[in-house]
Structure formats: structure tokens, C-alpha cells
Design a protein around this motif. Sequence first.
Motif, PDB file in Angstrom:
ATOM      1  N   GLU A 342       0.853  -1.188   0.000  1.00  0.00           N
ATOM      2  CA  GLU A 342       0.000   0.000   0.000  1.00  0.00           C
ATOM      3  C   GLU A 342       0.882   1.229   0.000  1.00  0.00           C
ATOM      4  O   GLU A 342       1.777   1.363   0.828  1.00  0.00           O
ATOM      5  CB  GLU A 342      -0.919   0.003   1.214  1.00  0.00           C
ATOM      6  CG  GLU A 342      -1.852   1.219   1.272  1.00  0.00           C
ATOM      7  CD  GLU A 342      -2.635   1.275   2.574  1.00  0.00           C
ATOM      8  OE1 GLU A 342      -3.711   0.638   2.629  1.00  0.00           O
ATOM      9  OE2 GLU A 342      -2.142   1.921   3.532  1.00  0.00           O
ATOM     10  N   LYS A 349      -4.295   6.984  -1.657  1.00  0.00           N
ATOM     11  CA  LYS A 349      -3.801   5.638  -1.419  1.00  0.00           C
ATOM     12  C   LYS A 349      -3.959   4.762  -2.661  1.00  0.00           C
ATOM     13  O   LYS A 349      -4.948   4.875  -3.404  1.00  0.00           O
ATOM     14  CB  LYS A 349      -4.555   4.989  -0.251  1.00  0.00           C
ATOM     15  CG  LYS A 349      -4.307   5.671   1.087  1.00  0.00           C
ATOM     16  CD  LYS A 349      -5.051   4.958   2.202  1.00  0.00           C
ATOM     17  CE  LYS A 349      -4.813   5.630   3.549  1.00  0.00           C
ATOM     18  NZ  LYS A 349      -5.504   4.930   4.665  1.00  0.00           N
ATOM     19  N   VAL A 351      -3.147   0.450  -3.811  1.00  0.00           N
ATOM     20  CA  VAL A 351      -2.753  -0.907  -3.441  1.00  0.00           C
ATOM     21  C   VAL A 351      -2.251  -1.589  -4.715  1.00  0.00           C
ATOM     22  O   VAL A 351      -2.971  -1.648  -5.724  1.00  0.00           O
ATOM     23  CB  VAL A 351      -3.920  -1.696  -2.835  1.00  0.00           C
ATOM     24  CG1 VAL A 351      -3.506  -3.149  -2.572  1.00  0.00           C
ATOM     25  CG2 VAL A 351      -4.392  -1.045  -1.536  1.00  0.00           C
ATOM     26  N   SER A 374      -2.255  -2.378 -10.029  1.00  0.00           N
ATOM     27  CA  SER A 374      -3.341  -2.354  -9.059  1.00  0.00           C
ATOM     28  C   SER A 374      -4.128  -3.662  -9.121  1.00  0.00           C
ATOM     29  O   SER A 374      -3.978  -4.473 -10.042  1.00  0.00           O
ATOM     30  CB  SER A 374      -4.261  -1.160  -9.334  1.00  0.00           C
ATOM     31  OG  SER A 374      -4.793  -1.237 -10.645  1.00  0.00           O
ATOM     32  N   ASP A 459      -7.580   1.745  -4.592  1.00  0.00           N
ATOM     33  CA  ASP A 459      -7.357   0.858  -3.449  1.00  0.00           C
ATOM     34  C   ASP A 459      -8.536  -0.039  -3.147  1.00  0.00           C
ATOM     35  O   ASP A 459      -8.532  -0.730  -2.120  1.00  0.00           O
ATOM     36  CB  ASP A 459      -7.012   1.677  -2.202  1.00  0.00           C
ATOM     37  CG  ASP A 459      -8.071   2.712  -1.891  1.00  0.00           C
ATOM     38  OD1 ASP A 459      -8.931   2.972  -2.764  1.00  0.00           O
ATOM     39  OD2 ASP A 459      -8.060   3.256  -0.775  1.00  0.00           O
TER      40      ASP A 459
END
Length: 620
Positions: A342, A349, A351, A374, A459
Motif C-alpha cells: 500500500e 492511497k 494498493v 493495481s 485501493d
Amino acid sequence: MSYEVPTGDSDFRLTGAPYTVSSSTIADFSFDGRPLVYFAPPPGVIRPYESQWQGALSRQQDFSAGYSTSRPVSTTRRQSSQQAKPLEASPFGLFWGAVAKKEVKVSFSHGQSQKKEATASDRWQQSERKDSGKQSAWDKSIKSQDQRQSSPWNHPPERDSNVSEGMQSVDLYGSRKWQSPAYIHPQQPLNFTFRDREYRPQDNGSVFFQIGAFEKEVITVPVDSKRRFTFQSNRAEDQPVILPWDFGQKARDETVTGNYGGETDPEVIEKPEPEQPEIRESYLLMNIITAVVLPARTPLELPSMEISLDIDSFSWSFTGQLWGASNIALVEPDENGPKQIEVDINGWKWVFIIERYSTDRRFGDERYTLHGSSRTQLLAAPYAPQRNKSNSANLNAKQAIIEELANTGFTATYPDLNDYSTPDWIMPGGSFSYQNQTAMQVVAKVATTAGSVIIPSRDNDQVSIQPRYPASPWHWNTATMDKIVPASMVISLSANWRPEQAYNAVYVSGTNAGVAVNVKRTGSNGDNPAPDILEDWLTETQVNTERGRNELAKGGNQSITTIELPLTDTNRAPGLIEPGMLVEVQDITGDWQALCLATSISANGVGTVIQSVELERHYF
């Protein structure tokens, strides 16, 4: 060897005229005996022949045939004839070669000749339909139930109503009385002629003739019809319905009901106006960058990184530098698959799945380069399986996307942007089919069919399917923007001129099923059409129109402008500018609007964060 006259029948091909014996006895033929033939030595392959001819027999002199009209000839009849040819009286020589066998015996047979009249006119030939403007009244169209049937009042169908009214009418035409004027039947048979042909009774029954006269003037006769009619007003749905909120959209009208008198205005969430950034002479930014390994949230030191996304990609990409073997061990894949990290930059943000890394080792220096994507990459190869599918029943496009994302944990959203959103449409049975495709490939194809793009979440396990052009470029000056960038926040600006064809019409059609729509830009005459778009899943007018609008929006004079600006936190405008957003740049030379095509965020170890945005700007 000498030429021998064939002893059997020898047919001759005549020109069609009757055979006539020539008056000159020198030119006649004799077939009873052998002619005197004199031979000369052959000079080579060609032999000269000399022959003398004598007059034909008297029995052929009186033979003649004259015809006035053609008559049928038996198909099995054979005819043998000789055509007389006048020749000079003096002997002459003929130089003959070998006679082909097909010329020794020539035969022909006659078929059925056409019937023709001796006179010039053709009385019995059927005239063409186009030459006849009169229809026979005695054909099969005469039906017993059609006699004396009329509806002068155009009665509406009976409906449930307690209102009834008796009406009295009159016989407008009266009864036509027939009077016999003492018609005398002729003593000879009476023959009728229709369309230049003799009358023949039809197959559907007898046809009766009525000979006589009718009264010229007939008075109206009052008649009590004893008939009742019921009436009621038309239903509301038969009246024009005016929608006060402009063109309806299927996605907005699904939960709206009405009683035919006009639908109620649905609750549409208006797109909010963008926040105006604070304009200052100088900006002081404190960038905060963190990276952790999931799920334990182990801190990870990344001296530099770059995060990017373009409008035609379905996942964010990540590239980062990592130092030391101890750090690379934190992100190496294990028995559970690749590791996830992350990244947080000023509150934004992401991920990422670490898909691969490369090593650069030197004395006293050991560096690694990480590459990741992602989580939406899990819907594509090599993580997602390839499947085959073909629908047997009607299937909605959004329902097809839901089925592709089933059991994956991912969802799809369809935001309303300005006046447009991704439409939903029905694909008939058999039209929605594919082979060896992953879930993301199918979802991407459904989106591009409607002229939309996929914007992945940073995210969350979510994808946003939205039109490539939230508003048409020629309406950007009045459209609601997503972000505003003041000139005081622009670090650098560069432009690349890229003109495209200014198409104003495009033909969009399905292939095996669906409709064909000619999409034309409003206010133009459609004289510059774009290449036709033909795809299997274009099956309804709404999706074809939206696809055509997005195709026309790509053309015209435009430039690709790249600007660099800071990445402000989530509480300060303009913040993160993502692909698919409409951006207004308040330049020192004037405000202009553009579409974000790509975004790239770069961060280094000293805390510098730069956001580079690629914009598509149109000129009108």
C-alpha cells in the motif's frame, strides 16, 4: 477417289424460305446417276477435281412449295431438300479437299412453330399487365360476404361504459330498383369478351348477370337503425407526453413510474461544481509518503517511485526503487502468490500487486526495481482464467458485466457525468458470445462497444465504467468540470499540436442482429462521414448513438498539452487528477477546458512529489 453422292437421305439446312426449283436446267441437280468426274494428279496434299453437271430431272422442275401461315410441324418429321444454285454454262474446275464427315450427312428436326396470324396484327396475344389499366370485375375477388357491406360511421370498438344513446339514421342511398326494358335475347348464342379473351366461368362459383336499367335518382329513405353506440374518452396514453427534463435516460428511468399523464421528475444527483483552488503567490507543501507491505503493514522504504495510469488502461502501474536484500525479502512472492503493498502520498492511497522485480548489484550498492499493478489486474491474464460463452436468451449489457465479475469480489459502477452515462441495452440471444477471454477482456469490450472506458479504483476492488467523453468537446465551455487548475500552480506546460479529421457523421450498426444508426453532429449536414462502425454487440439505438457521439468527439483541431503541478492532499484543490476527468486550466492567456488522458505521479527520497497530467485540448 471420286466423290459419291450419298444413297440415303441427305438433309440440307435452308434459310427458312420455301424451296423453289430453279428455272435454269443447267443449275439443277441430278441424284439418279453418277456425274462425270475427271481427276488430275494430286499436286500434294490438295487434289484438284473437275466435274460436269447436267440438268435436273423433269420431276423436280414442277416441284414447288408455298406457305401463307406457319403451321405446327411434327417433332419427329424429317425433311430432305436440295437448294438449287445458278451456275455458269461453261465447265469450271473445283479444287476440293477432304470432306468432313459432319458435312456428308446433315440433319435437323423441327420443333413446334409459333402460332401467328396471317395479318400484321396479333389479335390473340395476351397484352402485358402494365398496358391494361382496367381490372375485370369477375375475378376471384368477388366474395359473398363483401356484398352490401359498408361502415359509413367508422364505429369505435365497444368499451365498458354506462353511457348509451340510440341513434336514428337514414338510408343515404336507398334501394336501387331494377327495371326491365323488355330486353330481347338474340336468336344466336351470346358471347362475352373480356380483356380481348373469351369469357370463362371462374372456379369459385357461378357468376350471375343482371341485364336491365336502374333509376337515376333515388331519394333517401328514413330508417330506424335500432342500433346503440357506447362512447368514452381516449385513454391518457394516447395523448402526447411532454418530458420537462430533456432526453430521458434508461438508467435514470428504471425506478420511475407514472400513470400515463407524464412521468415525475426522477431524483437526479447533479454533478457538483469543482472546488476553486486557492490562488497564492507561493505555496508551501509538506509531502507525506508512506509504503507498507500487506497484510501485516510492515513498513517498506522506497527511495523513489512512479505511479501512472492512462485512459485506455484498466489498472494503475507502479515502478519503485528498493535498496538492500533485507527489503526485497519483504516483497518476494511466497506459496500464497505475489505480495501486495500500500502506497500513501498526501492521503491518496493505492494498493499494488508486486508482479516482478529486477536486480542491479555492484560493490557496496545493491538495488532492486519493483514493478506492480493495481488489484484490477487480477481480472486479467495470467491471474484470471480464459472462458467461452454464448447467450441463448436476451441479456442486458450491465447484467453481462455482473456475471463476468461474479465470485471475484469486484463490482462495477456507472457514474452520471454531465449529461451522459454508459447506457444499458439488450443483446438478443446468440449475439453475446466470445471465446478464450478473461473477465476483464469481456468487460473492456462491453465498455468500448458503448464508447466508454474503464477507470480502475486505486485501493478498492471496483471499476468505474464511464463515457470516454463525459461531455462533447464542442460543449465543454458550458459543461461542469471535475478539476480546476490555476496558472499559479502550474510548474511547467508543453503542447504538441495533433489535428484529426473533423468528422460530423458516422454510421453505427450491428452485424448479425441489432439496428443501424446514422449519428450526425447537431447543427451539421453530415457531409463528412467517418468510417463505418460494425460490431456484433451494437444492438440498440441508444448504445449505437452513444458510441457514435464518442467517435465524433475524437476529431477536430486539437493538441496534447502536458502540465506539471504539485499533488495536493485530499483536503485541498485540485488534488489528484485522474484520466477521464474534465479539467479547466485558468491560464494567463485565458481559460480553456480539456480531457485528462493520462496521469503520472513521481516521488523521490527528498520528499518531492510532482503530478504530470496529459490533457486533450480542442479548438473551436
